[in-house]
Design a protein around this motif. Structure first.
Motif, short mmCIF file in Angstrom:
data_model
loop_
_atom_site.label_atom_id
_atom_site.label_comp_id
_atom_site.label_asym_id
_atom_site.label_seq_id
_atom_site.Cartn_x
_atom_site.Cartn_y
_atom_site.Cartn_z
N THR A 19 33.51 29.12 55.08
CA THR A 19 34.27 29.70 53.96
C THR A 19 34.50 28.62 52.91
O THR A 19 34.81 27.47 53.23
CB THR A 19 35.64 30.23 54.45
OG1 THR A 19 35.43 31.18 55.48
CG2 THR A 19 36.40 30.88 53.30
N GLU A 21 36.39 28.07 48.84
CA GLU A 21 37.22 28.62 47.76
C GLU A 21 36.69 28.09 46.44
O GLU A 21 36.40 26.89 46.31
CB GLU A 21 38.68 28.20 47.93
CG GLU A 21 39.45 28.99 48.94
CD GLU A 21 40.92 28.62 48.94
OE1 GLU A 21 41.69 29.20 48.14
OE2 GLU A 21 41.30 27.72 49.72
N TYR A 98 36.46 37.65 48.03
CA TYR A 98 37.71 38.38 47.78
C TYR A 98 38.68 37.50 46.99
O TYR A 98 38.69 36.28 47.13
CB TYR A 98 38.33 38.91 49.08
CG TYR A 98 38.94 37.88 50.00
CD1 TYR A 98 40.27 37.49 49.85
CD2 TYR A 98 38.20 37.34 51.05
CE1 TYR A 98 40.83 36.57 50.71
CE2 TYR A 98 38.77 36.42 51.91
CZ TYR A 98 40.09 36.04 51.74
OH TYR A 98 40.65 35.13 52.59
N LYS A 100 41.90 35.56 45.71
CA LYS A 100 43.07 34.92 46.29
C LYS A 100 44.15 34.85 45.23
O LYS A 100 44.08 34.07 44.28
CB LYS A 100 42.72 33.52 46.79
CG LYS A 100 43.87 32.83 47.53
CD LYS A 100 43.44 31.49 48.10
CE LYS A 100 44.58 30.85 48.87
NZ LYS A 100 44.20 29.54 49.44
N GLN A 101 45.14 35.70 45.41
CA GLN A 101 46.18 35.84 44.39
C GLN A 101 47.24 34.75 44.54
O GLN A 101 47.70 34.47 45.65
CB GLN A 101 46.84 37.22 44.52
CG GLN A 101 47.51 37.70 43.24
CD GLN A 101 46.50 38.33 42.29
OE1 GLN A 101 45.43 38.74 42.68
NE2 GLN A 101 46.86 38.40 41.03
N GLN A 102 47.57 34.13 43.47
CA GLN A 102 48.66 33.16 43.44
C GLN A 102 49.69 33.66 42.43
O GLN A 102 49.47 33.63 41.23
CB GLN A 102 48.17 31.76 43.02
CG GLN A 102 47.19 31.13 44.00
CD GLN A 102 47.86 30.68 45.28
OE1 GLN A 102 49.08 30.56 45.32
NE2 GLN A 102 47.07 30.46 46.31
N LYS A 108 41.67 31.80 42.21
CA LYS A 108 40.62 31.39 43.14
C LYS A 108 39.96 32.61 43.78
O LYS A 108 40.59 33.66 43.93
CB LYS A 108 41.18 30.46 44.24
CG LYS A 108 41.64 29.11 43.72
CD LYS A 108 42.12 28.22 44.84
CE LYS A 108 42.59 26.87 44.27
NZ LYS A 108 43.76 27.01 43.41
N VAL A 110 37.83 33.48 47.29
CA VAL A 110 37.43 33.04 48.63
C VAL A 110 36.05 33.63 48.93
O VAL A 110 35.82 34.84 48.75
CB VAL A 110 38.44 33.49 49.70
CG1 VAL A 110 37.97 33.09 51.09
CG2 VAL A 110 39.81 32.88 49.41
#
Length: 260
Positions: A19, A21, A98, A100-102, A108, A110
């Motif tokens: 994986t 990012e 998918y 990556k919510q911040q 970002k 993933v």
């Protein structure tokens, strides 16, 4: 790319799953090795903070960048398949992207790589085997019918080219018919099929079928073959010409004996 550092895709290809990012600049924020890595993977840390255009070959980098940007624009998971050649072998990746919510900002993506090469190869081999079997089945010279056991009866599910010719195409309309429906007046056929299935043993029996409208009696050698887990394959060999010749020869010899 640094000297002696192969593309990141080569490292990932040696793993079952990995994986990464990516940020909006298409830079690698982190790399996770989801399976144990070999010692030579120590160089994988070199790729951190590198652009995917530095980490991957140009063709794959362009492919990945396009889809990563798609997910940034429309933040929903995306599943892809990617094929490439490595060392003379085809490698197949299932790639899931998918977001990556911040907080409220999406910063970002993933990217999960799963090496499905062996699974794809097995599927291809299975499909090839099925095609081979279908071709061989269709070309069996004897009329052949395949029955599946279900709910205490046998259902016709397949037939070959010889049976289609033998029946002048009528067998096509019998798919889905049960053996009980088709051979209600021939209990021996039903019994032989049941015995073949329950004993899981092949059975052969010669049968005499009544005269048709043409007045011709038919003699068939019927072979019942069990096929795991729930099939019985039936082959029929027409012995009519042989039996008719035997009858004619017998009658001829009888006439000679009378004359003598």
């Amino acid at each position: 790319m640094a000297e002696n550092i192969p593309p990141l895709i080569d490292f990932i290809a040696q793993l079952k799953q990995a994986t990464i990012e990516l940020d909006r600049d298409m830079r690698i924020y982190s790399v996770w090795r989801n399976t144990l890595a070999a010692p030579e993977h120590a160089s994988i840390s070199w790729f951190l903070s590198k652009s995917i255009f530095e980490a991957f070959n140009l063709k794959f980098a362009q492919y990945l960048a396009q889809h990563v940007q798609d997910v940034f624009n429309d933040p929903r998971p995306l599943s892809l398949e990617y094929f490439f050649q490595r060392g003379g072998y085809q490698v197949v990746f299932n790639i899931i992207l998918y977001p990556k919510q911040q907080a409220v900002d999406l910063d970002k993506i993933v990217v999960i790589f799963t090496n499905v090469s062996q699974e794809k190869q097995s599927q291809a081999q299975l499909q090839f085997s099925k095609l081979q079997f279908e071709q061989q089945y269709k070309s069996i010279p004897l009329p052949t019918y395949t029955w599946r056991y279900k709910d205490n009866d046998f259902y016709l599910i397949a037939y070959n080219d010889a049976s289609d010719r033998e029946s002048a195409g009528r067998v096509r309309n019998l798919i889905g018919t049960t053996v009980a429906q088709l051979y209600q007046s021939r209990p021996q056929i039903i019994a032989d099929m049941q015995l073949c299935y329950t004993s899981q043993q092949n059975i052969a029996r010669e049968m005499r079928f009544p005269a048709t409208q043409s007045g011709k009696i038919t003699y068939l050698k019927v072979y019942y073959v069990y096929v795991r887990p729930d099939l019985v394959m039936v082959h029929t060999d027409d012995l009519t010409a042989i039996r008719e010749n035997e009858i004619e020869l017998f009658e001829y010899r009888t006439q000679l004996e009378v004359l003598v």
